[in-house]
Design a protein around this motif. Structure first.
Motif, PDB file in Angstrom:
ATOM      1  N   MET A 183     100.156  68.312   0.927  1.00 49.54           N
ATOM      2  CA  MET A 183      99.121  67.547   1.599  1.00 49.54           C
ATOM      3  C   MET A 183      98.607  68.306   2.808  1.00 49.54           C
ATOM      4  SD  MET A 183     100.896  63.752   1.478  1.00 49.54           S
ATOM      5  CE  MET A 183      99.375  62.941   1.993  1.00 49.54           C
TER       6      MET A 183
ATOM      7  N   THR B 210      97.012  68.514   6.548  1.00 45.88           N
ATOM      8  CA  THR B 210      97.074  67.692   7.754  1.00 45.88           C
ATOM      9  C   THR B 210      95.684  67.283   8.230  1.00 45.88           C
ATOM     10  OG1 THR B 210      97.133  69.709   9.101  1.00 45.88           O
ATOM     11  CG2 THR B 210      99.249  68.693   8.529  1.00 45.88           C
TER      12      THR B 210
ATOM     13  N   LYS C 238      98.192  64.299  13.749  1.00 47.10           N
ATOM     14  CA  LYS C 238      97.742  64.543  12.376  1.00 47.10           C
ATOM     15  C   LYS C 238      98.926  64.600  11.408  1.00 47.10           C
ATOM     16  CE  LYS C 238      93.650  67.174  13.810  1.00 47.10           C
ATOM     17  NZ  LYS C 238      92.904  68.447  13.650  1.00 47.10           N
TER      18      LYS C 238
ATOM     19  N   THR D 177      99.497  62.151   8.247  1.00 48.21           N
ATOM     20  CA  THR D 177      99.686  62.696   6.899  1.00 48.21           C
ATOM     21  C   THR D 177     100.935  62.116   6.244  1.00 48.21           C
ATOM     22  OG1 THR D 177      98.616  64.761   7.596  1.00 48.21           O
ATOM     23  CG2 THR D 177      99.920  64.826   5.576  1.00 48.21           C
TER      24      THR D 177
END
Length: 443
Positions: free
Chosen positions: A127, A129, A237, A241
């Protein structure tokens, strides 16, 4: 496994970890807050990482500006270890691979463990950020009530699961204490907390007091005030996430960010290093685009997913609730809770100014009777506060104004009901408790 097979497996693993070809440049300028690299302008993008080999250790930096003569990189370390002529390599953007086993762990902004519980297990999903918020038309609606157990919040600014609300306060008014009380709310599968720019001593206090009963389902991302602005900006962030990962698994997630203001301060330092002009109290334009982008990532997910209930602390500079960061955050969120220094000076905690606090989704929580009661109570409290100076000067005489007489009689009792200490048990039925006190006072 014979020697040839072992050699083959070693080479395969090495090829995965070390690229065959690395793009590099040379450090051409060093300042106390950033460094410049020549030779990489055509090969990097904003947000990608730069690696410096310093004393056999890799120091990471992020590309924050690109021009024809080179790139500007901000290091994640608190000091710049770059030297002129040092070779800098291009690295991919920062990503995370969260895993359910991260619950109960404490990590830094880079997703590295800070506790003594061993290496973090990487999940299968990679993933970014800097992910985009879910599409607006595909999100589920926010309607399910959330019981926080904090009496004054459940009475005057009730929340819904998936709502995003801000806690606005000056320094020393009880912001962190209220956050710790809200962190103990039941009904969440996962609690993700970002401590952005906090004092180092408060980290263990928060873990051992606020999350003591929920440690097994909590993930804490820590970036203390002594760390670099890149780490402080990244911490919020990273926490978002991780919350998105558990939301996409169908879980109900509570995300707490303390504080958004320090995230904005870090973003300001980064923006100014890139040469952006300061337009509002020293803040660059990109700060006001980063804030909504971060805040919009919280909230309900897509159909079939879970939701992120976001509670964002806003440290109001100089007790000015109209300063740029507070104004931007307030206009983006689904409500705001204002902590007032005058209320705190009166010894009433949580020091919430109920007249200045609003929950934009309260209509999904209140019954018609409760909505009518809250409306009358707000009017009564407003009348009581507006006449405070008059009463102190002896200008109030009972019997001349029935509404004011009622306010003088009931509002102090209402204030007593709203007081609640962190050690007090969670409130179960706030309206029933309030009505019982009002009936007793009238009788």
């Amino acid at each position: 496994m014979n020697a040839l097979e072992r050699l083959e497996s070693t080479l395969v693993a090495l090829r995965q970890d070390v690229p065959t070809v690395r793009l590099g440049g040379v450090v051409s300028e060093v300042t106390p807050t950033y460094y410049r690299v020549a030779g990489l302008s055509r090969y990097v993008r904003l947000g990608e990482l730069i690696g410096l080999d310093v004393d056999n250790q890799i120091q990471l930096g992020e590309v924050v500006r690109i021009d024809g003569t080179g790139v500007t990189a901000k290091p994640f370390d608190s000091h710049v270890a770059a030297g002129l002529g040092l070779v800098a390599y291009r690295l991919p953007p920062k990503t995370l691979s969260p895993h359910p086993s991260w619950k109960g762990r404490v990590v830094n902004a880079l997703g590295e463990p800070l506790d003594d519980a061993g290496v973090l297990q990487a999940g299968e999903r990679v993933m970014s950020t800097d992910a985009n918020p879910p599409p607006a038309m595909s999100r589920t609606r926010v309607q399910a009530p959330l019981h926080t157990g904090v009496r004054v919040v459940d009475l005057f600014t009730p929340l819904c699961i998936g709502q995003r609300i801000g806690i606005f306060a000056g320094s020393g008014v009880g912001k962190t204490t209220l956050l710790s009380m809200l962190a103990q709310s039941s009904g969440f599968d996962t609690v993700v907390t970002a401590l952005v720019g906090e004092r180092g001593r408060e980290v263990r206090e928060f873990l051992e007091e606020a999350l003591v009963h929920h440690r097994s389902r909590a993930i804490t991302v820590v970036s203390t005030s002594d760390e670099s602005p890149m780490m402080r900006r990244l911490a919020a962030k990273t926490a978002t996430t991780i919350a998105e990962y558990f939301r996409d698994r169908g879980e109900s997630v509570l995300l707490i960010v303390d504080s958004v203001t320090r995230f904005a301060h870090a973003a300001r330092e980064v923006a100014l290093a890139t040469g952006e002009p300061a337009i509002a109290r020293g803040y660059a334009p990109s700060v006001f685009s980063e804030l909504p982008r971060l805040l919009e990532r919280s909230g309900p997910g897509l159909d079939g997913q879970g939701s992120i209930t976001g509670i964002f602390a806003v440290l109001v500079d100089g007790d000015d609730h109209n300063e740029p960061v507070a104004d931007t955050v307030r206009s983006t969120l689904d409500g705001h809770i204002v902590l007032d220094r005058e209320v705190a000076d009166q010894g009433r905690y949580p020091a919430i100014n109920v007249l200045a606090s609003v929950s934009r989704l309260a209509q999904h929580v209140w019954s018609p009777e409760e909505r009518n009661l809250v409306r009358k109570l707000r009017a009564m409290i407003a009348r009581f506060e507006d006449t405070r100076d008059l009463r102190l000067m002896g200008g109030y005489q009972p019997g001349r104004d029935n509404e004011l007489d009622q306010a003088v009689q009931l509002v102090p009792k209402i204030y007593e009901v709203m007081q609640q200490a962190p050690s007090d048990p969670a409130c179960g039925e706030p309206f029933q408790e309030l009505l019982a006190v009002i009936k007793t006072a009238i009788a």
